[in-house]
Design a protein around this motif. Structure first.
Motif, PDB file in Angstrom:
ATOM      1  N   TYR A  19      31.574 112.047  -8.670  1.00  0.00           N
ATOM      2  CA  TYR A  19      32.268 111.287  -9.871  1.00  0.00           C
ATOM      3  C   TYR A  19      33.506 112.104 -10.221  1.00  0.00           C
ATOM      4  N   GLN A  62      19.956 104.582  -9.741  1.00  0.00           N
ATOM      5  CA  GLN A  62      21.223 103.523  -9.616  1.00  0.00           C
ATOM      6  C   GLN A  62      21.542 103.341  -8.256  1.00  0.00           C
ATOM      7  N   ALA A  65      18.616 101.367  -6.527  1.00  0.00           N
ATOM      8  CA  ALA A  65      18.722  99.938  -7.003  1.00  0.00           C
ATOM      9  C   ALA A  65      19.979  99.240  -6.475  1.00  0.00           C
ATOM     10  N   GLY A  66      20.849  99.874  -5.935  1.00  0.00           N
ATOM     11  CA  GLY A  66      21.972  99.149  -5.273  1.00  0.00           C
ATOM     12  C   GLY A  66      22.883  98.873  -6.372  1.00  0.00           C
ATOM     13  N   ILE A  67      22.955  99.446  -7.644  1.00  0.00           N
ATOM     14  CA  ILE A  67      23.786  99.306  -8.626  1.00  0.00           C
ATOM     15  C   ILE A  67      25.078  99.979  -7.927  1.00  0.00           C
ATOM     16  N   LEU A  68      25.094 101.159  -7.571  1.00  0.00           N
ATOM     17  CA  LEU A  68      26.130 102.054  -7.070  1.00  0.00           C
ATOM     18  C   LEU A  68      25.963 102.153  -5.504  1.00  0.00           C
ATOM     19  N   LEU A  85      15.555  98.359 -11.657  1.00  0.00           N
ATOM     20  CA  LEU A  85      15.479  99.510 -12.716  1.00  0.00           C
ATOM     21  C   LEU A  85      14.783  99.180 -13.913  1.00  0.00           C
ATOM     22  N   SER A  87      14.248  99.878 -17.603  1.00  0.00           N
ATOM     23  CA  SER A  87      14.854 100.580 -18.679  1.00  0.00           C
ATOM     24  C   SER A  87      14.579 100.075 -19.901  1.00  0.00           C
ATOM     25  N   LEU A  90      17.406  96.565 -22.207  1.00  0.00           N
ATOM     26  CA  LEU A  90      18.329  96.184 -21.051  1.00  0.00           C
ATOM     27  C   LEU A  90      19.385  95.367 -21.785  1.00  0.00           C
ATOM     28  N   GLY A  91      20.561  95.880 -22.119  1.00  0.00           N
ATOM     29  CA  GLY A  91      21.575  94.890 -22.573  1.00  0.00           C
ATOM     30  C   GLY A  91      21.084  94.027 -23.874  1.00  0.00           C
TER      31      GLY A  91
ATOM     32  N   ASN B  71      30.566  95.485 -21.036  1.00  0.00           N
ATOM     33  CA  ASN B  71      29.132  95.277 -20.689  1.00  0.00           C
ATOM     34  C   ASN B  71      28.567  96.587 -19.791  1.00  0.00           C
ATOM     35  N   LEU B  74      24.623  97.398 -19.295  1.00  0.00           N
ATOM     36  CA  LEU B  74      24.222  96.272 -18.754  1.00  0.00           C
ATOM     37  C   LEU B  74      24.349  96.882 -17.072  1.00  0.00           C
ATOM     38  N   ILE B  75      25.440  97.119 -17.038  1.00  0.00           N
ATOM     39  CA  ILE B  75      25.924  97.377 -15.525  1.00  0.00           C
ATOM     40  C   ILE B  75      25.262  98.370 -14.914  1.00  0.00           C
ATOM     41  N   ALA B  76      24.997  99.424 -15.692  1.00  0.00           N
ATOM     42  CA  ALA B  76      24.424 100.642 -15.429  1.00  0.00           C
ATOM     43  C   ALA B  76      22.802 100.578 -14.965  1.00  0.00           C
ATOM     44  N   LYS B  77      22.446  99.213 -15.367  1.00  0.00           N
ATOM     45  CA  LYS B  77      20.844  98.991 -15.115  1.00  0.00           C
ATOM     46  C   LYS B  77      20.597  98.080 -14.146  1.00  0.00           C
ATOM     47  N   VAL B  78      21.522  97.067 -14.087  1.00  0.00           N
ATOM     48  CA  VAL B  78      21.126  95.792 -13.036  1.00  0.00           C
ATOM     49  C   VAL B  78      22.327  95.571 -12.135  1.00  0.00           C
ATOM     50  N   ASP B  79      22.079  95.282 -11.061  1.00  0.00           N
ATOM     51  CA  ASP B  79      23.223  94.974  -9.976  1.00  0.00           C
ATOM     52  C   ASP B  79      23.148  93.493 -10.050  1.00  0.00           C
ATOM     53  N   ILE B  80      24.119  93.020 -11.038  1.00  0.00           N
ATOM     54  CA  ILE B  80      24.308  91.591 -11.116  1.00  0.00           C
ATOM     55  C   ILE B  80      25.893  91.153 -10.846  1.00  0.00           C
ATOM     56  N   ALA B 237      30.877  98.540 -10.446  1.00  0.00           N
ATOM     57  CA  ALA B 237      30.105  99.134 -11.114  1.00  0.00           C
ATOM     58  C   ALA B 237      30.521 100.702 -11.364  1.00  0.00           C
ATOM     59  N   TYR B 238      30.663 101.192 -10.287  1.00  0.00           N
ATOM     60  CA  TYR B 238      31.139 102.633 -10.401  1.00  0.00           C
ATOM     61  C   TYR B 238      32.534 102.846 -11.261  1.00  0.00           C
ATOM     62  N   LEU B 241      31.418 102.437 -14.953  1.00  0.00           N
ATOM     63  CA  LEU B 241      30.741 103.668 -15.415  1.00  0.00           C
ATOM     64  C   LEU B 241      31.650 104.861 -15.740  1.00  0.00           C
TER      65      LEU B 241
END
Lengths: 235, 243
Positions: A19, A62, A65-68, A85, A87, A90-91, B71, B74-80, B237-238, B241
């Motif tokens: 980061y 993360q 889960a493929g988010i990052l 994930l 959690s 969730l939003g 958002n 939300l982005i930190a939690k799901v890959d949408i 996402a990166y 965040l």
């Protein structure tokens, strides 16, 4: 142990994640969250992820889960395997009712509108929110939000369930109920990665544990052994 | 998705959908008609056609620009797909705009502007206007996500467009006709606003080729952005965040 015979669901190979450490300057200050982390997740097991605040646990989830995407290194995922994930909150949208939020959360986790709707009675009952279920979430207390978040996440079905500190909230009776429900799901074919500070929960729920310290894997393997090094190392 | 419950936050709720654009029109009316004494007899109608359509564009694009960053929880939690956030804003504004346009058309009808065959041109015009909003919203959302500083520039750009798109002055009244065609050619917003007026006030068709060009260009940008945002989902996402 017959782990060698099991299928590999997910594998991290030399994963590094970086980061930026300051946003206001133009230098290349970097903060290395994960440094050459490698481990394997097998089908059907429950893996505990231990570590202090800021050790890189959430980032690891993360990445899984493929988010990052990792800065370097590789993450291998089994063909067609989904990781999600779990959690709290969730939003959540504070202006919408608990029902609408539960519906949205379930849909965001990949359920169709129809399927998500079919979860709703179950969610309402398990969360014990009663009439508050129809009230906007902004009127909820922290504990009520936690109940709604946990229940909604619990009802969705994914191949790999990634759990980030969800059991540490709610009152004692709900926590006990949540743990029982968790154990039921873990007992089945569900593959789970479970993040916690609490050695007691990891001991109760997990088959195997990994201790992450300063972005590196400090200990890995049998729950008891890892926990022994973890508690002696952090106190 | 049914996200419009946001309206319940305010005491007047859904009424604000109409009230806010009308208050804008009122502000401009006071300044340019009452204080500065516009030459036009039909200034109010002229202003409404321009301003109500412009607010749709400016509000949707400004809000959508900040939507990915807003958002990030939300982005930190799901890959949408990240295009979902600006698109949700655009869709929401579309529903709101239906009400506003219904009001506009009703007031035009009451003011004595007849409904004619030219009104059929509204269908392609609305479509092109919508495509333009989608394209700008996606570009804006990506820019703000990658370089946060853009969120300061975009409102400024909107104000610039407000003054240069002929909302309270008529592009066709410019002393130099070449300047008129230059403004219309360079600024698609000016062209769209002018097209609304041509249809609603003068019952005449807009320049079809120009309209198609804007629509096609917007569509190309939108498709490219959808593709790009899918490819760079994890990078966005990166950025959302960390930056």
């Amino acid at each position: 142990m017959s782990k060698a015979a099991r299928d590999v669901m997910l594998e991290l190979v030399d994963v590094c994640h970086v980061y930026p450490s300051s946003k206001s300057t133009f230098d290349h200050g970097q903060h290395r969250v994960l440094d050459k982390v490698s481990f394997v997740l097998y089908r059907g097991e429950t893996l505990g992820l231990l570590g202090r605040n800021g050790a890189g646990k959430t980032t690891t989830l993360q990445l899984m889960a493929g988010i990052l995407a990792p800065t370097s290194g590789k993450i291998w995922r089994g063909p067609g395997c989904t990781a999600s994930l779990l959690s709290i909150g969730l939003g959540f949208r504070p202006d919408l009712s608990g029902r609408d939020n539960a519906l949205l959360s379930a849909m965001l986790q990949g359920a169709s509108r129809k399927l998500a709707r079919s979860f709703l009675p179950e969610i309402k009952e398990f969360s014990e929110l009663g009439d508050s279920f129809e009230e906007p979430v902004k009127t909820y207390s922290t504990g009520m939000r936690a109940r709604l978040g946990f229940t909604t996440a619990l009802k969705t079905h994914v191949d790999i369930l990634l759990i980030d500190e969800v059991l540490s909230v709610g009152d004692a009776s709900f926590r006990a109920k949540a743990e029982t429900a968790m154990r039921e799901r873990i007992g089945g074919e569900q593959t789970v990665v479970f993040v916690s500070h609490s050695p007691r929960q990891v001991e109760a729920l997990c088959d195997r544990a990994i201790w992450i310290e300063a972005g590196q894997v400090s200990a890995e393997g049998n729950v008891q052994e890892v926990l022994a090094t973890y508690t002696s190392g952090t106190v | 998705m049914a996200l419009q419950a946001g309206a319940s936050r305010y005491h007047l709720g859904f009424l604000w959908w109409i009230l806010e654009p009308l208050l804008w029109v009122a502000v401009f009316y006071v300044v340019f008609e009452i204080i500065l004494k516009s030459e036009r007899a039909d200034f109010l109608v002229f202003l409404m056609c321009g301003k109500l359509a412009f607010i749709w564009f400016s509000k949707a694009v400004t809000q959508a620009s900040n939507s990915i960053v807003a958002n990030r929880g939300l982005i930190a939690k799901v890959d949408i797909p990240k295009s979902l956030f600006p698109m949700a804003v655009v869709q929401e504004s579309l529903y709101r705009q239906f009400v506003v346009f219904a009001l506009l058309f009703c007031s035009l009808w009451v003011a004595g502007y007849g409904v004619s065959m030219a009104w059929f041109w509204l269908v392609p015009l609305l479509l092109v206007n919508y495509l333009m909003i989608v394209a700008c919203a996606l570009v804006g959302a990506c820019l703000v996500c990658v370089i946060r500083d853009f969120s300061m520039v975009i409102p400024l750009g909107m104000t610039f467009l407000l003054f240069t798109s002929g909302i309270f002055w008529d592009v066709r009244d410019l002393a130099n006709p070449e300047l008129t065609s230059l403004v219309l050619a360079v600024n698609p917003v000016a062209f769209i606003l002018d097209a609304y007026r041509q249809i609603l006030m003068y019952q005449s068709a807009p320049d079809a080729l120009h309209l198609i060009l804007i629509g096609f260009g917007s569509m190309l940008i939108a498709v490219f952005m959808f593709h790009l945002m899918r490819r760079t989902s994890q990078y966005l996402a990166y950025k959302a965040l960390t930056a």
